[in-house]
Design a protein around this motif. Structure first.
Motif, PDB file in Angstrom:
ATOM      1  N   MET A 166       3.132  -0.079   7.897  1.00 29.34           N
ATOM      2  CA  MET A 166       4.296   0.557   7.295  1.00 29.34           C
ATOM      3  C   MET A 166       5.572  -0.176   7.684  1.00 29.34           C
ATOM      4  SD  MET A 166       6.752   3.493   8.193  1.00 29.34           S
ATOM      5  CE  MET A 166       6.171   3.391   9.807  1.00 29.34           C
ATOM      6  N   GLN A 167       5.722  -0.559   8.943  1.00 24.99           N
ATOM      7  CA  GLN A 167       6.903  -1.302   9.389  1.00 24.99           C
ATOM      8  C   GLN A 167       6.981  -2.665   8.702  1.00 24.99           C
ATOM      9  OE1 GLN A 167       9.451  -0.341  11.186  1.00 24.99           O
ATOM     10  NE2 GLN A 167       8.553   1.693  11.438  1.00 24.99           N
ATOM     11  N   HIS A 168       5.837  -3.312   8.573  1.00 21.23           N
ATOM     12  CA  HIS A 168       5.794  -4.618   7.905  1.00 21.23           C
ATOM     13  C   HIS A 168       6.199  -4.494   6.430  1.00 21.23           C
ATOM     14  CE1 HIS A 168       4.506  -8.667   6.955  1.00 21.23           C
ATOM     15  NE2 HIS A 168       3.699  -8.197   6.015  1.00 21.23           N
ATOM     16  N   GLU A 169       5.694  -3.481   5.751  1.00 18.61           N
ATOM     17  CA  GLU A 169       6.047  -3.285   4.341  1.00 18.61           C
ATOM     18  C   GLU A 169       7.525  -2.930   4.173  1.00 18.61           C
ATOM     19  OE1 GLU A 169       3.352  -0.562   2.478  1.00 18.61           O
ATOM     20  OE2 GLU A 169       1.744  -2.048   2.406  1.00 18.61           O
ATOM     21  N   LEU A 170       8.056  -2.150   5.093  1.00 14.64           N
ATOM     22  CA  LEU A 170       9.488  -1.844   5.039  1.00 14.64           C
ATOM     23  C   LEU A 170      10.324  -3.113   5.212  1.00 14.64           C
ATOM     24  CD1 LEU A 170       9.775   1.483   7.092  1.00 14.64           C
ATOM     25  CD2 LEU A 170      10.258   1.157   4.662  1.00 14.64           C
ATOM     26  N   GLN A 171       9.888  -3.980   6.121  1.00 12.34           N
ATOM     27  CA  GLN A 171      10.598  -5.239   6.345  1.00 12.34           C
ATOM     28  C   GLN A 171      10.499  -6.153   5.120  1.00 12.34           C
ATOM     29  OE1 GLN A 171      12.322  -5.443   9.186  1.00 12.34           O
ATOM     30  NE2 GLN A 171      13.289  -7.307   8.451  1.00 12.34           N
ATOM     31  N   ILE A 172       9.332  -6.221   4.495  1.00 13.19           N
ATOM     32  CA  ILE A 172       9.169  -7.019   3.271  1.00 13.19           C
ATOM     33  C   ILE A 172      10.066  -6.469   2.167  1.00 13.19           C
ATOM     34  CG2 ILE A 172       7.566  -7.520   1.375  1.00 13.19           C
ATOM     35  CD1 ILE A 172       5.396  -7.913   3.451  1.00 13.19           C
ATOM     36  N   GLU A 173      10.106  -5.153   2.043  1.00 12.32           N
ATOM     37  CA  GLU A 173      10.953  -4.553   1.019  1.00 12.32           C
ATOM     38  C   GLU A 173      12.421  -4.898   1.261  1.00 12.32           C
ATOM     39  OE1 GLU A 173      12.011  -0.185  -0.867  1.00 12.32           O
ATOM     40  OE2 GLU A 173      10.297  -0.379   0.475  1.00 12.32           O
ATOM     41  N   ALA A 175      -4.864   8.259   6.554  1.00 13.88           N
ATOM     42  CA  ALA A 175      -5.866   9.269   6.169  1.00 13.88           C
ATOM     43  C   ALA A 175      -7.185   9.010   6.884  1.00 13.88           C
ATOM     44  CB  ALA A 175      -6.057   9.259   4.659  1.00 13.88           C
ATOM     45  N   LEU A 176      -7.556   7.737   6.977  1.00 10.03           N
ATOM     46  CA  LEU A 176      -8.803   7.387   7.655  1.00 10.03           C
ATOM     47  C   LEU A 176      -8.719   7.706   9.146  1.00 10.03           C
ATOM     48  CD1 LEU A 176     -11.594   6.138   7.294  1.00 10.03           C
ATOM     49  CD2 LEU A 176     -10.561   3.901   7.704  1.00 10.03           C
ATOM     50  N   SER A 177      -7.593   7.416   9.747  1.00 14.04           N
ATOM     51  CA  SER A 177      -7.446   7.690  11.186  1.00 14.04           C
ATOM     52  C   SER A 177      -7.502   9.197  11.457  1.00 14.04           C
ATOM     53  CB  SER A 177      -6.140   7.096  11.711  1.00 14.04           C
ATOM     54  OG  SER A 177      -5.031   7.809  11.229  1.00 14.04           O
ATOM     55  N   GLN A 178      -6.908   9.999  10.596  1.00 14.83           N
ATOM     56  CA  GLN A 178      -6.955  11.452  10.780  1.00 14.83           C
ATOM     57  C   GLN A 178      -8.381  11.969  10.621  1.00 14.83           C
ATOM     58  OE1 GLN A 178      -4.082  12.918   7.982  1.00 14.83           O
ATOM     59  NE2 GLN A 178      -2.342  12.492   9.342  1.00 14.83           N
ATOM     60  N   ARG A 201      -2.143   3.458  14.740  1.00 17.24           N
ATOM     61  CA  ARG A 201      -1.177   2.435  15.159  1.00 17.24           C
ATOM     62  C   ARG A 201      -1.126   1.291  14.145  1.00 17.24           C
ATOM     63  NH1 ARG A 201      -3.261   3.211  20.757  1.00 17.24           N
ATOM     64  NH2 ARG A 201      -4.667   1.528  20.204  1.00 17.24           N
ATOM     65  N   LEU A 202      -2.294   0.909  13.609  1.00 20.77           N
ATOM     66  CA  LEU A 202      -2.316  -0.124  12.562  1.00 20.77           C
ATOM     67  C   LEU A 202      -1.547   0.326  11.319  1.00 20.77           C
ATOM     68  CD1 LEU A 202      -5.980  -1.463  12.682  1.00 20.77           C
ATOM     69  CD2 LEU A 202      -3.907  -2.743  13.165  1.00 20.77           C
ATOM     70  N   ALA A 203      -1.691   1.601  10.972  1.00 19.02           N
ATOM     71  CA  ALA A 203      -0.950   2.139   9.823  1.00 19.02           C
ATOM     72  C   ALA A 203       0.550   2.075  10.079  1.00 19.02           C
ATOM     73  CB  ALA A 203      -1.398   3.570   9.537  1.00 19.02           C
ATOM     74  N   SER A 204       0.952   2.372  11.323  1.00 17.85           N
ATOM     75  CA  SER A 204       2.378   2.294  11.661  1.00 17.85           C
ATOM     76  C   SER A 204       2.879   0.857  11.559  1.00 17.85           C
ATOM     77  CB  SER A 204       2.626   2.817  13.072  1.00 17.85           C
ATOM     78  OG  SER A 204       2.340   4.177  13.145  1.00 17.85           O
ATOM     79  N   GLN A 252       0.818  -1.208   0.000  1.00 15.93           N
ATOM     80  CA  GLN A 252       0.000   0.000   0.000  1.00 15.93           C
ATOM     81  C   GLN A 252       0.852   1.258   0.000  1.00 15.93           C
ATOM     82  OE1 GLN A 252      -2.935  -0.086   3.098  1.00 15.93           O
ATOM     83  NE2 GLN A 252      -3.794  -2.025   2.393  1.00 15.93           N
ATOM     84  N   GLY A 253       2.061   1.168   0.550  1.00  9.85           N
ATOM     85  CA  GLY A 253       2.967   2.313   0.570  1.00  9.85           C
ATOM     86  C   GLY A 253       3.764   2.372  -0.719  1.00  9.85           C
ATOM     87  N   HIS A 254       4.558   3.412  -0.848  1.00  7.30           N
ATOM     88  CA  HIS A 254       5.385   3.591  -2.037  1.00  7.30           C
ATOM     89  C   HIS A 254       6.774   3.027  -1.769  1.00  7.30           C
ATOM     90  CE1 HIS A 254       2.379   6.013  -4.018  1.00  7.30           C
ATOM     91  NE2 HIS A 254       2.195   6.677  -2.886  1.00  7.30           N
ATOM     92  N   ILE A 255       7.257   2.212  -2.701  1.00 12.70           N
ATOM     93  CA  ILE A 255       8.566   1.587  -2.542  1.00 12.70           C
ATOM     94  C   ILE A 255       9.651   2.648  -2.630  1.00 12.70           C
ATOM     95  CG2 ILE A 255      10.205   0.000  -3.620  1.00 12.70           C
ATOM     96  CD1 ILE A 255       7.914  -1.715  -4.401  1.00 12.70           C
ATOM     97  N   GLY A 256      10.626   2.511  -1.735  1.00 11.51           N
ATOM     98  CA  GLY A 256      11.761   3.414  -1.755  1.00 11.51           C
ATOM     99  C   GLY A 256      11.573   4.690  -0.953  1.00 11.51           C
ATOM    100  N   ALA A 257      10.341   5.011  -0.601  1.00 11.99           N
ATOM    101  CA  ALA A 257      10.106   6.231   0.177  1.00 11.99           C
ATOM    102  C   ALA A 257      10.532   5.995   1.623  1.00 11.99           C
ATOM    103  CB  ALA A 257       8.639   6.620   0.118  1.00 11.99           C
ATOM    104  N   ASP A 258      10.917   7.065   2.309  1.00 12.57           N
ATOM    105  CA  ASP A 258      11.291   6.902   3.711  1.00 12.57           C
ATOM    106  C   ASP A 258      10.045   6.626   4.545  1.00 12.57           C
ATOM    107  OD1 ASP A 258      10.264   9.450   3.504  1.00 12.57           O
ATOM    108  OD2 ASP A 258      11.612  10.297   5.006  1.00 12.57           O
ATOM    109  N   ALA A 259      10.261   6.235   5.786  1.00 10.68           N
ATOM    110  CA  ALA A 259       9.174   5.745   6.638  1.00 10.68           C
ATOM    111  C   ALA A 259       8.080   6.790   6.861  1.00 10.68           C
ATOM    112  CB  ALA A 259       9.740   5.277   7.973  1.00 10.68           C
ATOM    113  N   GLU A 260       8.465   8.032   7.083  1.00  6.14           N
ATOM    114  CA  GLU A 260       7.466   9.059   7.388  1.00  6.14           C
ATOM    115  C   GLU A 260       6.575   9.363   6.176  1.00  6.14           C
ATOM    116  OE1 GLU A 260       7.451  13.616   8.957  1.00  6.14           O
ATOM    117  OE2 GLU A 260       8.924  12.243   9.811  1.00  6.14           O
TER     118      GLU A 260
END
Length: 178
Positions: A110-117, A73-76, A104-107, A55-63
């Motif tokens: 994001m951590q899971h996708e970074l680890q997969i990448e 976006a939904l949480s905000q 927290r789920l989004a975080s 769901q995130g963009h590959i190569g982008a930093d965590a923030e």
């Protein structure tokens, strides 16, 4: 021109298998070479399909990745809705709690996708884009060197037969072997 013709003839004989193959170009190595391109294509396609599932963009930093997730976006939106209803209303508090949980789920996502990448996508990309092309390039270089080796071996053999039949050419063989 004749030299090029002889070289192409040697290459054709080596490829078809009529000529005596050197130990370096075994049949197993030739079969592996045929499969390398297939492995490269499969690695590339697997990388593309897995990247499209994220769901995130590959190569982008965590923030940046965290901000662009749909859950963020939904949480905000839920937190803002809770703030508009007020802290005193039960629905407003519930929307804030849900917004916080989604954040927290989004975080975690994001951590899971970074680890997969890091663990899967980067090695697949490295394999498909760098390692396999290098292997194929080195394999072509090896084939060229083996062809040169076979050519030199054939020339030496020819010169040795010439010196046996005509001892006057022994000086030619001596000068080539030095």
């Amino acid at each position: 021109m004749k030299k090029q013709f002889n070289r192409m003839k040697q290459l054709a004989n080596q490829t078809v298998g009529r000529a005596e193959k050197t130990e370096v170009l075994s049949d197993d190595l030739l079969q592996i070479e045929r499969r390398m391109e297939l492995v490269r294509v499969v690695s590339h396609n697997t990388h593309k399909k897995m990247a499209s599932c994220l769901q995130g963009h590959i190569g982008a930093d965590a923030e940046k990745r965290h901000k662009k997730l749909p859950l963020t976006a939904l949480s905000q939106a839920m937190m803002e809705g809770g703030n508009q209803l007020g802290e005193d209303s039960l629905i407003g508090k519930m929307m804030e709690v849900c917004g916080d949980a989604e954040n927290r789920l989004a975080s975690e996502l994001m951590q899971h996708e970074l680890q997969i990448e890091k663990d899967v996508l980067d090695p697949l990309s490295q394999l498909a884009e760098v390692e396999i092309p290098n292997i194929l390039k080195q394999r072509k270089q090896l084939a060229k060197l083996v062809l040169d080796y076979d050519s030199a071996k054939a020339r030496i053999s020819w010169l040795q037969t010439c010196t046996v039949s005509s001892p006057k050419k022994a000086t030619t063989l001596d000068t080539l072997s030095r």
